[in-house]
Design a protein around this motif. Structure first.
Motif, PDB file in Angstrom:
ATOM      1  N   PRO A 453      -0.351  -7.939  -8.169  1.00  0.00           N
ATOM      2  CA  PRO A 453       1.025  -7.524  -8.431  1.00  0.00           C
ATOM      3  C   PRO A 453       1.346  -7.720  -9.897  1.00  0.00           C
ATOM      4  CG  PRO A 453       1.018  -9.706  -7.480  1.00  0.00           C
ATOM      5  CD  PRO A 453      -0.413  -9.233  -7.476  1.00  0.00           C
ATOM      6  N   GLY A 454       2.168  -6.878 -10.434  1.00  0.00           N
ATOM      7  CA  GLY A 454       2.541  -7.054 -11.830  1.00  0.00           C
ATOM      8  C   GLY A 454       3.093  -5.777 -12.417  1.00  0.00           C
ATOM      9  N   PHE A 455       3.632  -5.936 -13.603  1.00  0.00           N
ATOM     10  CA  PHE A 455       4.223  -4.816 -14.328  1.00  0.00           C
ATOM     11  C   PHE A 455       3.111  -3.978 -14.946  1.00  0.00           C
ATOM     12  CE2 PHE A 455       5.726  -2.759 -18.136  1.00  0.00           C
ATOM     13  CZ  PHE A 455       6.980  -2.285 -17.811  1.00  0.00           C
ATOM     14  N   ARG A 456       3.025  -2.727 -14.522  1.00  0.00           N
ATOM     15  CA  ARG A 456       2.106  -1.786 -15.144  1.00  0.00           C
ATOM     16  C   ARG A 456       2.908  -0.551 -15.531  1.00  0.00           C
ATOM     17  NH1 ARG A 456      -1.309  -3.960 -11.278  1.00  0.00           N
ATOM     18  NH2 ARG A 456      -1.210  -2.242  -9.784  1.00  0.00           N
ATOM     19  N   PRO A 457       2.947  -0.225 -16.815  1.00  0.00           N
ATOM     20  CA  PRO A 457       3.773   0.914 -17.245  1.00  0.00           C
ATOM     21  C   PRO A 457       3.489   2.197 -16.476  1.00  0.00           C
ATOM     22  CG  PRO A 457       3.015  -0.320 -19.147  1.00  0.00           C
ATOM     23  CD  PRO A 457       2.315  -0.896 -17.966  1.00  0.00           C
ATOM     24  N   ALA A 458       2.202   2.428 -16.120  1.00  0.00           N
ATOM     25  CA  ALA A 458       1.872   3.654 -15.404  1.00  0.00           C
ATOM     26  C   ALA A 458       2.523   3.692 -14.027  1.00  0.00           C
ATOM     27  CB  ALA A 458       0.356   3.795 -15.275  1.00  0.00           C
ATOM     28  N   ASN A 459       2.711   2.534 -13.396  1.00  0.00           N
ATOM     29  CA  ASN A 459       3.432   2.491 -12.116  1.00  0.00           C
ATOM     30  C   ASN A 459       4.924   2.707 -12.324  1.00  0.00           C
ATOM     31  OD1 ASN A 459       0.966   1.905 -11.001  1.00  0.00           O
ATOM     32  ND2 ASN A 459       1.537  -0.099 -10.200  1.00  0.00           N
ATOM     33  N   GLN A 460       5.467   2.032 -13.340  1.00  0.00           N
ATOM     34  CA  GLN A 460       6.898   2.125 -13.588  1.00  0.00           C
ATOM     35  C   GLN A 460       7.304   3.539 -14.017  1.00  0.00           C
ATOM     36  OE1 GLN A 460       8.811  -0.508 -12.865  1.00  0.00           O
ATOM     37  NE2 GLN A 460       7.026  -1.772 -12.389  1.00  0.00           N
ATOM     38  N   TYR A 461       6.377   4.269 -14.611  1.00  0.00           N
ATOM     39  CA  TYR A 461       6.629   5.670 -14.964  1.00  0.00           C
ATOM     40  C   TYR A 461       7.076   6.437 -13.722  1.00  0.00           C
ATOM     41  CZ  TYR A 461       5.599  10.474 -16.474  1.00  0.00           C
ATOM     42  OH  TYR A 461       5.683  11.819 -16.768  1.00  0.00           O
ATOM     43  N   TRP A 462       6.410   6.181 -12.589  1.00  0.00           N
ATOM     44  CA  TRP A 462       6.717   6.910 -11.359  1.00  0.00           C
ATOM     45  C   TRP A 462       7.930   6.324 -10.629  1.00  0.00           C
ATOM     46  CZ3 TRP A 462       4.439  11.425 -10.614  1.00  0.00           C
ATOM     47  CH2 TRP A 462       3.223  11.675 -11.254  1.00  0.00           C
ATOM     48  N   THR A 463       7.983   5.004 -10.513  1.00  0.00           N
ATOM     49  CA  THR A 463       9.094   4.414  -9.753  1.00  0.00           C
ATOM     50  C   THR A 463      10.429   4.672 -10.439  1.00  0.00           C
ATOM     51  OG1 THR A 463       8.700   2.268 -10.838  1.00  0.00           O
ATOM     52  CG2 THR A 463       7.671   2.634  -8.690  1.00  0.00           C
ATOM     53  N   SER A 464      10.440   4.722 -11.772  1.00  0.00           N
ATOM     54  CA  SER A 464      11.690   4.975 -12.488  1.00  0.00           C
ATOM     55  C   SER A 464      12.142   6.427 -12.361  1.00  0.00           C
ATOM     56  CB  SER A 464      11.543   4.601 -13.964  1.00  0.00           C
ATOM     57  OG  SER A 464      10.557   5.415 -14.597  1.00  0.00           O
ATOM     58  N   ARG A 465      11.280   7.281 -11.846  1.00  0.00           N
ATOM     59  CA  ARG A 465      11.628   8.687 -11.619  1.00  0.00           C
ATOM     60  C   ARG A 465      11.956   8.967 -10.149  1.00  0.00           C
ATOM     61  NH1 ARG A 465       9.000   8.587 -16.275  1.00  0.00           N
ATOM     62  NH2 ARG A 465       9.373  10.293 -17.759  1.00  0.00           N
ATOM     63  N   GLY A 466      11.875   7.924  -9.322  1.00  0.00           N
ATOM     64  CA  GLY A 466      12.275   8.102  -7.939  1.00  0.00           C
ATOM     65  C   GLY A 466      11.141   8.141  -6.944  1.00  0.00           C
ATOM     66  N   PHE A 467       9.931   7.798  -7.377  1.00  0.00           N
ATOM     67  CA  PHE A 467       8.810   7.673  -6.456  1.00  0.00           C
ATOM     68  C   PHE A 467       8.700   6.228  -5.971  1.00  0.00           C
ATOM     69  CE2 PHE A 467       7.654  11.566  -8.499  1.00  0.00           C
ATOM     70  CZ  PHE A 467       6.781  12.233  -7.663  1.00  0.00           C
ATOM     71  N   ALA A 468       8.249   6.054  -4.728  1.00  0.00           N
ATOM     72  CA  ALA A 468       7.812   4.748  -4.258  1.00  0.00           C
ATOM     73  C   ALA A 468       6.302   4.660  -4.435  1.00  0.00           C
ATOM     74  CB  ALA A 468       8.174   4.559  -2.793  1.00  0.00           C
ATOM     75  N   ILE A 469       5.784   3.444  -4.599  1.00  0.00           N
ATOM     76  CA  ILE A 469       4.340   3.226  -4.753  1.00  0.00           C
ATOM     77  C   ILE A 469       3.876   2.186  -3.746  1.00  0.00           C
ATOM     78  CG2 ILE A 469       2.644   2.090  -6.254  1.00  0.00           C
ATOM     79  CD1 ILE A 469       3.698   3.638  -8.587  1.00  0.00           C
ATOM     80  N   LEU A 470       2.733   2.467  -3.116  1.00  0.00           N
ATOM     81  CA  LEU A 470       2.047   1.470  -2.301  1.00  0.00           C
ATOM     82  C   LEU A 470       0.687   1.232  -2.931  1.00  0.00           C
ATOM     83  CD1 LEU A 470       1.864  -0.310   0.238  1.00  0.00           C
ATOM     84  CD2 LEU A 470       0.828   1.644   1.420  1.00  0.00           C
ATOM     85  N   ASP A 471       0.502   0.036  -3.494  1.00  0.00           N
ATOM     86  CA  ASP A 471      -0.760  -0.353  -4.124  1.00  0.00           C
ATOM     87  C   ASP A 471      -1.573  -1.102  -3.071  1.00  0.00           C
ATOM     88  OD1 ASP A 471      -2.594  -0.538  -6.121  1.00  0.00           O
ATOM     89  OD2 ASP A 471      -1.363  -1.707  -7.493  1.00  0.00           O
ATOM     90  N   VAL A 472      -2.656  -0.500  -2.602  1.00  0.00           N
ATOM     91  CA  VAL A 472      -3.366  -0.975  -1.418  1.00  0.00           C
ATOM     92  C   VAL A 472      -4.546  -1.866  -1.784  1.00  0.00           C
ATOM     93  CG1 VAL A 472      -4.591  -0.301   0.679  1.00  0.00           C
ATOM     94  CG2 VAL A 472      -2.710   1.120  -0.175  1.00  0.00           C
ATOM     95  N   ASN A 473      -4.582  -3.052  -1.230  1.00  0.00           N
ATOM     96  CA  ASN A 473      -5.772  -3.909  -1.288  1.00  0.00           C
ATOM     97  C   ASN A 473      -6.502  -3.763   0.044  1.00  0.00           C
ATOM     98  OD1 ASN A 473      -5.879  -5.212  -3.897  1.00  0.00           O
ATOM     99  ND2 ASN A 473      -3.979  -6.231  -3.320  1.00  0.00           N
ATOM    100  N   TYR A 474      -7.204  -2.640   0.173  1.00  0.00           N
ATOM    101  CA  TYR A 474      -7.872  -2.297   1.426  1.00  0.00           C
ATOM    102  C   TYR A 474      -8.974  -3.307   1.743  1.00  0.00           C
ATOM    103  CZ  TYR A 474     -10.649  -0.021  -2.256  1.00  0.00           C
ATOM    104  OH  TYR A 474     -11.356   0.248  -3.409  1.00  0.00           O
ATOM    105  N   GLY A 475      -9.437  -3.287   3.002  1.00  0.00           N
ATOM    106  CA  GLY A 475     -10.549  -4.140   3.382  1.00  0.00           C
ATOM    107  C   GLY A 475     -11.726  -3.919   2.448  1.00  0.00           C
ATOM    108  N   GLY A 476     -12.268  -5.015   1.932  1.00  0.00           N
ATOM    109  CA  GLY A 476     -13.286  -4.930   0.889  1.00  0.00           C
ATOM    110  C   GLY A 476     -12.776  -5.437  -0.440  1.00  0.00           C
ATOM    111  N   SER A 477     -11.462  -5.636  -0.534  1.00  0.00           N
ATOM    112  CA  SER A 477     -10.868  -6.111  -1.780  1.00  0.00           C
ATOM    113  C   SER A 477     -11.101  -7.603  -1.962  1.00  0.00           C
ATOM    114  CB  SER A 477      -9.362  -5.826  -1.796  1.00  0.00           C
ATOM    115  OG  SER A 477      -9.100  -4.437  -1.695  1.00  0.00           O
ATOM    116  N   ALA A 478     -11.095  -8.025  -3.213  1.00  0.00           N
ATOM    117  CA  ALA A 478     -11.222  -9.437  -3.548  1.00  0.00           C
ATOM    118  C   ALA A 478      -9.856 -10.115  -3.456  1.00  0.00           C
ATOM    119  CB  ALA A 478     -11.794  -9.586  -4.949  1.00  0.00           C
TER     120      ALA A 478
END
Length: 616
Positions: A453-478
């Motif tokens: 989790p954290g501030f990433r400008p590339a994510n905020q680019y989308w959320t500030s325009r009205g998109f929601a984001i789901l950042d997935v730590n799928y099975g296999g993630s550390a």
């Protein structure tokens, strides 16, 4: 009120690309802090920078030099410093250079100390033995000098004055991979990690120790070191060995199912007691004096994708500054190795990396939920904190920052999957009543990696325009223990795709996203998950693959040495499992893609070659 996705935002593409920095590979020496910063404004050139405590960073290397290692392609450990001396690996010619006088106003021009040719160097460590023995350099060398043959990885010793015309004196060899050479403070011993195909370093490896003579050469004679096994095995990952002031060897191991910190007492009899072979047999019984310092159901390290990683540091007091990941969130704290007490001071950091210490000073790269990543320095014990460098100079208004929320859902097997949800956020806009936002699902690379989790400008680019984001730590993630990480064993292209698809549907079912407007994006391994999700499910309305894998068979045949057997564990041994490779490769099933798809690819990519995107 305005439709989701149409909101005006102060976060522009120029803000993402124009003046951003990638901060990594921190080092602390006295009052001075060193680090590497990748500069978008200089075409991605990586520069060694120092701050002597004045708050005025200065470049150590002149223009024309790019401080990056290409060992394993991912590099790491690209420089080392001590006093007024700096050594570094240059990206263009792959040679090691030295600079004298880095602490003054008249630093020397870089001069090479290794020959031209097919050698690559990384994990650089300067050694200053006690007793007046001249200093030297130990590092990992990767030999590409024989065309058509697999590169050879060894640990070598380099004279600081050069010319090292033979590429360096080989100290450890005979295994497919080596890493993390750590010489004890008195110069008498060296520890290192090795592993063999088809393992990746997080699957299983060996930690060994051997004796050195005062000059840094094998004490046993002319041949490469054999070493005594301290820890490791076929189902035990070991990493980051460091010696403390008392001569104990600290390291990370996941023998408990979680990556925890351990200490081994290596006495004179231990170094001669066994010469454990590289048969990957369990080392638990051979290491009679190994103890867990802070047993916990948390991961205190990350997968070793790069050399020279550091998730803990030893203070002069003997206490250990360490970082760990628990339920997806990062933490940093102080560990008393004598009592096992782990004290977590107040910190807003959601993830940390590259932890280094000197005296009473600690520095590391910190991610936060509400501001860009930064290089942070802390003075102990009073905890005075100072931001030494931010990853961007751009000011982001607080009202548009979307904070991560930990979410969990069930996949089709009924297992818990973890991720972070970022809601659309704006100080000026809201969505129309009754409308739900589009959702962008992110599938991280690796696939043995994680999205902290954290501030990433590339994510905020989308959320500030009205998109929601789901950042997935799928099975296999550390970051969620070894068992979670091994969910992907033999199931890549199935588990990760299912976890992303069920996560998107879970957000829609919870009323947090529009079911008809679900999109997915990922890079490298995450690009493969993206392509597979668009090919083998009907969940997503659009997708973007950034240097993604479309043809698993081609990847197995063409990728570089470090990952050349990675797919054995993720898919199955090739060519025996060829049918599975074909079945799970989107390139063979493009007729099933019914959603808009865009592909991005770098022409010089050696990990995922351009032919992957071209074939799609």
């Amino acid at each position: 009120a305005a439709p989701y996705g149409s909101w005006r935002s102060p976060i522009t593409t120029d803000m993402l690309t124009g003046d951003s920095l990638v901060l990594q590979e921190v080092w602390v020496e006295g009052a001075t802090t060193y680090w590497l910063e990748g500069r978008a404004s200089e075409g991605g050139r990586t520069v060694l920078v120092r701050d002597d405590g004045s708050g005025k960073p200065t470049d150590v290397v002149p223009a024309g030099f790019d401080v990056r290692s290409r060992v394993h392609e991912y590099g790491g450990g690209a420089y080392a410093v001590h006093g007024d001396l700096a050594v570094f690996a240059n990206f263009a010619d792959r040679r090691v250079y030295r600079i004298d006088g880095v602490g003054g106003d008249a630093a020397s021009e870089p001069r090479p100390i290794t020959p031209e040719g097919g050698f690559r160097y990384g994990d650089l460590r300067l050694v200053y033995p006690t007793g007046g023995t001249p200093p030297y350099l130990v590092c990992v060398r990767e030999d590409h000098s024989t065309p058509g043959q697999e590169a050879v990885n060894t640990i070598v010793r380099l004279d600081l004055d050069g010319p090292n015309s033979d590429g360096g004196r080989v100290l450890a060899s005979g295994t497919d991979f080596v890493a993390a050479p750590a010489v004890s403070p008195d110069g008498r011993r060296i520890a290192w990690v090795s592993w063999q195909h088809p393992n990746m370093p997080w699957d299983g490896g060996l930690l060994k120790v051997a004796d050195l003579d005062p000059a840094g050469l094998p004490a046993s004679g002319e041949g490469p070191l054999t070493g005594t096994l301290i820890a490791g095995g076929p189902a035990e990952s070991v990493s980051q060995p460091q010696w403390d002031a008392e001569g104990r060897l600290l390291f990370l191991s996941d023998r408990s199912g979680w990556t925890n910190l351990y200490a081994a007492t290596v006495d004179a009899t231990d170094t001669a007691a066994t010469s454990a072979a590289d048969d990957m047999s369990s080392a638990h019984e051979t290491s009679s004096a190994v103890e867990a310092l802070a047993p916990r159901d948390a991961d205190f390290g990350y997968p070793d994708w790069a050399l020279g990683m550091s998730s803990y540091a030893i203070l002069d007091s003997g206490q250990i500054v360490c970082t760990w990941t628990e339920e997806g969130f990062g933490a940093i704290g102080l560990l008393d190795p004598t009592t096992g007490e782990l004290r977590r001071p107040e910190s807003a950091a959601t993830a940390t990396a590259s932890v280094r210490a000197s005296g009473d000073r600690v520095a590391f790269v910190a991610q936060h939920a509400d501001r860009p990543a930064s290089l942070v320095g802390i003075r102990l014990p009073d905890g005075e904190t100072k931001v030494l460098r931010s990853s961007t100079r751009a000011e982001v208004p607080r009202g548009v920052i979307s904070a991560p929320e930990a979410v969990t859902w069930k996949n089709t097997e009924g297992l818990d999957v973890h991720g972070f949800f970022y809601p659309p956020t704006s100080a000026d806009f809201t969505g129309p009543e009754g409308e739900l936002p589009p959702l962008l699902v992110l599938s991280h690379g690796g696939p043995t990696g994680m999205s902290p989790p954290g501030f990433r400008p590339a994510n905020q680019y989308w959320t500030s325009r009205g998109f929601a984001i789901l950042d997935v730590n799928y099975g296999g993630s550390a970051g969620f223990g070894r068992a979670y990480r091994e969910r992907l064993r033999g199931t890549w292209g199935l588990v990760d795709v299912d976890d992303c698809a069920t996560g998107a549907l879970a957000m829609a079912d919870a009323g947090r996203a529009d079911r008809s407007r679900l999109a997915i994006r990922g890079g490298s391994a995450g690009g493969y998950t993206t392509l597979s999700a668009l090919t083998f499910t009907d969940v997503f309305a659009a997708g973007a693959s950034h240097f993604g894998v479309g043809d698993l068979e081609a990847l197995a045949k063409e990728t570089h040495k470090f990952e050349s057997r990675y797919l054995d564990g993720l898919i199955g041994p090739y060519p025996g499992a060829r049918d599975v490779y074909v079945e799970r490769s989107p390139v063979h099933h493009v007729d099933r893609i019914s959603s808009p798809l865009i592909l991005f690819q770098g022409a010089d990519d050696k990990v995922v070659p351009p032919n992957q995107a071209e074939a799609m």
